[in-house]
Scaffold this active site. Structure first.
Site, short mmCIF file in Angstrom:
data_model
loop_
_atom_site.label_atom_id
_atom_site.label_comp_id
_atom_site.label_asym_id
_atom_site.label_seq_id
_atom_site.Cartn_x
_atom_site.Cartn_y
_atom_site.Cartn_z
N GLU A 65 44.05 76.76 9.93
CA GLU A 65 44.44 75.97 8.94
C GLU A 65 44.50 76.77 7.82
O GLU A 65 43.71 77.51 7.20
CB GLU A 65 44.04 74.91 8.97
CG GLU A 65 44.52 73.79 7.77
CD GLU A 65 45.78 73.34 7.95
OE1 GLU A 65 46.43 73.00 9.09
OE2 GLU A 65 46.47 73.71 7.05
N ASP A 115 55.29 72.93 11.21
CA ASP A 115 56.23 72.40 9.81
C ASP A 115 57.64 72.79 10.54
O ASP A 115 58.08 73.99 10.93
CB ASP A 115 55.63 73.26 8.64
CG ASP A 115 54.57 73.10 8.26
OD1 ASP A 115 53.94 71.65 8.34
OD2 ASP A 115 54.02 73.55 7.07
N LYS A 119 65.93 71.96 7.10
CA LYS A 119 67.04 72.40 6.49
C LYS A 119 67.38 73.84 7.16
O LYS A 119 66.78 74.69 7.11
CB LYS A 119 67.12 72.59 4.88
CG LYS A 119 66.94 71.27 4.21
CD LYS A 119 66.59 71.46 2.90
CE LYS A 119 66.59 69.97 2.25
NZ LYS A 119 66.05 70.05 0.86
N THR A 181 47.72 63.70 18.20
CA THR A 181 47.15 64.33 16.83
C THR A 181 47.56 63.26 15.62
O THR A 181 48.25 62.20 15.87
CB THR A 181 47.89 65.70 16.59
OG1 THR A 181 49.43 65.42 16.29
CG2 THR A 181 48.11 66.83 17.74
N PHE A 183 49.60 63.75 13.18
CA PHE A 183 51.04 63.77 12.88
C PHE A 183 51.78 63.05 14.22
O PHE A 183 53.14 62.32 13.90
CB PHE A 183 51.69 65.23 12.69
CG PHE A 183 51.71 65.71 11.31
CD1 PHE A 183 50.32 65.79 10.76
CD2 PHE A 183 52.76 65.77 10.56
CE1 PHE A 183 50.28 66.30 9.33
CE2 PHE A 183 52.61 66.06 9.21
CZ PHE A 183 51.44 66.30 8.44
N GLU A 184 51.40 63.27 15.34
CA GLU A 184 52.04 62.60 16.38
C GLU A 184 51.73 61.19 16.22
O GLU A 184 52.81 60.24 16.77
CB GLU A 184 51.26 63.03 17.64
CG GLU A 184 51.96 62.73 19.01
CD GLU A 184 51.51 63.07 20.22
OE1 GLU A 184 50.71 64.24 20.21
OE2 GLU A 184 51.98 62.61 21.31
#
Ligand SMILES: C[S@@+](CC[C@H](N)C(=O)[O-])C[C@H]1O[C@@H](n2cnc3c(N)ncnc32)[C@H](O)[C@@H]1O
Length: 206
Positions: A65, A115, A119, A181, A183-184
């Site tokens: 990380e 990430d 865009k 996780t 984020f999940e």
């Protein structure tokens, strides 16, 4: 309230300091034993890594990380559970995979919710490319497993295109019951679909 930047000695000891960022890691030295190794690339707050390490005390877990705050959170989480089979390195993923992971040393590589850079003009910043995959596969042992997940359908399409153009990989049908996780959890709470693929390295990729 902001968390203190001070880590307890136990939490500080979870971070593996990189004496030489170009020197491949010696897993037996980091973990004090030889055991199967799983790597979580972009491990965030370490919730997945810590849960896996707690479930599989017989395996070694390395989290990579780059954000210092997340490195600290992961270290605290691992220390709070008294786990000695999980360590964190603060590193950029591309450099980490290229320089730190010895060839054919990793049993399972997790890249979970990288990430997404949604865009179009930022797609070039996405970590998962042909080059990244080539380096990942070099670090995986023969028979090793690559676990990818994202909530971003476009990114998943990119992953599948890259995977489709890479020989020596076999998709696995059975998905293990792995922990969710951080984020999940967020994506699930928002009702976002999760795209996931597991692949086994069946032969060397040039
Ligand atoms: C969207 S978060 C997902 C975190 C975790 N895997 C999860 O699912 O909860 C992506 C993580 O990857 C880290 N990251 C992104 N790009 C990175 C890079 N180039 N090197 C190291 N870490 C990176 C970020 O700091 C962040 O913690």
């Amino acid at each position: 309230m902001r968390r203190s930047r001070i880590l307890s000695p136990a939490a500080a000891a979870v971070e593996w300091p990189l004496a030489d960022p170009l020197q491949p890691l010696a897993f037996p030295e980091i973990f004090g034993r030889t055991a199967p190794v799983e790597v979580d690339l972009g491990c965030g707050d370490g919730s997945f890594l810590a849960a896996m390490a707690e479930r599989h005390l017989e395996r070694n877990y390395l989290g990579c990380e780059r954000m210092i705050g997340r490195v600290r959170s992961a270290c605290r989480r691992i220390a709070a559970r008294g786990l000695t089979n999980a360590r964190i390195v603060r590193v950029e993923l591309l450099a980490g995979v290229t320089e730190l992971l010895p060839a054919a040393s990793v049993d399972v590589c997790h890249l979970l919710f990288p990430d997404p850079w949604p865009k179009r003009r930022h797609h070039c910043r996405r970590i998962f490319t042909e080059e990244f995959l080539r380096r990942l596969l070099s670090a995986l042992k023969p028979g090793g497993v690559l676990h990818l997940a994202t909530d971003d359908a476009d990114y998943f399409g990119q992953m599948q295109r890259v995977l489709g153009g890479t020989p020596g990989l076999e998709e696995m049908e059975e998905l293990p019951d792995w922990p969710v996780t951080t984020f999940e959890q967020r994506f699930r709470a928002l009702g976002s679909p999760v795209h996931r693929v597991l692949l086994r390295k069946v032969s060397e990729v040039m």
